[in-house]
Design an enzyme around this catalytic site. Structure first.
Site, PDB file in Angstrom:
ATOM      1  N   GLU A 163      29.253  83.025  75.831  1.00  0.00           N
ATOM      2  CA  GLU A 163      28.749  82.236  76.953  1.00  0.00           C
ATOM      3  C   GLU A 163      29.317  80.828  76.863  1.00  0.00           C
ATOM      4  O   GLU A 163      29.079  80.108  75.888  1.00  0.00           O
ATOM      5  CB  GLU A 163      27.220  82.171  76.921  1.00  0.00           C
ATOM      6  CG  GLU A 163      26.649  81.277  78.019  1.00  0.00           C
ATOM      7  CD  GLU A 163      25.179  80.972  77.807  1.00  0.00           C
ATOM      8  OE1 GLU A 163      24.571  80.412  78.729  1.00  0.00           O
ATOM      9  OE2 GLU A 163      24.650  81.296  76.726  1.00  0.00           O
ATOM     10  N   CYS A 205      32.219  73.328  80.481  1.00  0.00           N
ATOM     11  CA  CYS A 205      33.678  73.294  80.425  1.00  0.00           C
ATOM     12  C   CYS A 205      34.145  72.143  81.297  1.00  0.00           C
ATOM     13  O   CYS A 205      33.943  72.163  82.509  1.00  0.00           O
ATOM     14  CB  CYS A 205      34.273  74.618  80.910  1.00  0.00           C
ATOM     15  SG  CYS A 205      36.076  74.602  81.001  1.00  0.00           S
ATOM     16  N   GLN A 235      42.550  69.475  84.899  1.00  0.00           N
ATOM     17  CA  GLN A 235      41.478  70.451  85.059  1.00  0.00           C
ATOM     18  C   GLN A 235      42.079  71.801  85.387  1.00  0.00           C
ATOM     19  O   GLN A 235      42.897  71.917  86.290  1.00  0.00           O
ATOM     20  CB  GLN A 235      40.506  70.008  86.150  1.00  0.00           C
ATOM     21  CG  GLN A 235      39.796  68.718  85.785  1.00  0.00           C
ATOM     22  CD  GLN A 235      38.613  68.443  86.674  1.00  0.00           C
ATOM     23  OE1 GLN A 235      38.191  69.289  87.434  1.00  0.00           O
ATOM     24  NE2 GLN A 235      38.087  67.240  86.583  1.00  0.00           N
ATOM     25  N   GLY A 270      40.227  79.003  86.262  1.00  0.00           N
ATOM     26  CA  GLY A 270      40.524  80.392  85.962  1.00  0.00           C
ATOM     27  C   GLY A 270      39.293  81.258  86.050  1.00  0.00           C
ATOM     28  O   GLY A 270      39.293  82.407  85.620  1.00  0.00           O
TER      29      GLY A 270
END
Length: 376
Positions: A150, A154, A161, A164
């Protein structure tokens, strides 16, 4: 060889044991001290140190893409796994990460971010520059026995930056339900990792694939060849026309005069294009259902005895496609046959009469619009 999961578990046990022996209070105190130090501005995010007009030499210029893998190869950055082990350097890294998360995730409660970053059940992967400054990273919790991790936070400094993740969750709910924190205002996202894919070399792989595709195209076509332009009109002002076959590249393209003749022959006029559009709109009109196709004599035996010049939208559409109406009058005449035939065969006040009246009004308005547009 021990796996990361085994190291992770042993590290968790070790830190819990140190807490049980009295180290917990000093660690918590250090946490508060580090957090207060960051709030006082002594530890800042990378973006806070910007000087107006100053350009970082490591920032990529226009048209240049600097990936994390390239910067790591050049020694500009390195990655560190850090966690709350009570060491000064670890706490400093975690505090810098906390500050980045709080700045880049403004909707997230600051207390919540701080609690999870410093939590000993979580680890963080920090991106560290050569000067020792943290510019981004992730905070995560590993569930190795369930084969997923988990990622709680981010974020990186605004210049780099990476995207995805997807909101489409394909991982079996039975694996993660009850393990991942879900709360109001948060967005659950997923990023699947394929072991066979070298993600740090994706850019190079795509470039090679593109090069291979272009080679195949060039082997089958001549689209990559660029011929020189005509100079005769510039050099000799008296030239009014030229043999098309003298134009560089014309012969190689396979062009013939007959091709132009065919294209001119099949070119549609503005009137014909308008006719096609009007018939298409009439076909989907709510009142058009009785006129979609020719009347079936099996269902209405005497229809063709009464109606001598039948017409319907399917036939009208076919005629328009074949460009059989060179004038507006010819098109209007055939279209009005649909309404007149219906009114002649069906009594006034019937549903067929009402449909004919409604569709006729729609068509009349379209004709008025066309006449108004072309008369200007």
């Amino acid at each position: 060889m021990s796996t990361y999961g085994e190291k992770y578990a042993s590290r968790q046990n070790a830190t819990r044991e140190s807490e049980s022996k009295g180290g917990a209070n000093s660690n918590r105190k250090r946490l508060r001290d580090e957090s207060e130090e960051a709030d006082d501005g002594e530890i800042k995010d990378d973006d806070d140190d910007e000087v107006p007009g100053k350009v970082d030499a490591e920032v990529p210029t226009a048209g240049e893409e600097k990936t994390a893998a390239l910067e790591e190869q050049q020694g500009l950055i390195h990655f560190e796994v850090v966690y709350n082990d009570g060491k000064d350097v670890s706490m400093r890294r975690l505090t810098e990460l906390k500050n980045i998360f709080q700045k880049q995730l403004p909707k997230m409660p600051k207390e919540y971010i701080a609690r999870l970053v410093y939590d000993r059940n979580h680890s963080s992967l920090a991106i560290v520059k050569t000067d020792g400054h943290v510019v981004g990273g992730i905070t995560f919790r590993l569930f190795e026995h369930r084969q997923f991790a988990e990622i709680v936070f981010c974020a990186v400094s605004s210049t780099e930056q990476v995207k995805g993740f997807t909101k489409e969750i394909t991982l079996d709910k039975r694996l993660w339900m009850g393990y991942i924190k879900d709360y109001e205002g948060g967005t659950l996202m997923q990023c699947s990792m394929v072991p066979k894919v070298e993600y740090l070399k994706v850019k190079d792989i795509l470039a090679k694939q593109r090069e291979a595709v272009l080679e195949k195209i060039q082997a089958k076509t001549r689209s990559q060849i660029v011929y020189p332009g005509l100079k005769c009109f510039k050099d000799d002002s008296g030239v009014a026309e030229i043999d098309p076959f003298k134009i560089p590249g014309i012969i190689e393209s396979g062009w013939t005069p007959e091709m132009d003749e065919i294209s001119r022959r099949h070119a549609r006029s503005k009137l014909n294009t308008w006719q096609i559009n009007v018939v298409s709109e009439m076909l989907v009109h709510p009142s058009a259902w009785p006129f979609q196709k020719p009347v079936d004599p099996q269902e209405v035996p005497d229809y063709y005895t009464v109606v001598k010049e039948p017409m319907d939208l399917m036939t009208l559409e076919s005629n328009v496609d074949e460009n059989k109406y060179p004038t507006l009058e010819a098109f209007v005449r055939d279209t009005h046959k649909i309404f007149e035939n219906c009114k002649n065969y069906n009594g006034e006040g019937t549903r067929y009469w009402r449909c004919a009246t409604g569709l006729e009004k729609f068509f009349t308005d379209k004709v008025k619009e066309w006449k108004s547009r072309t008369s200007k």
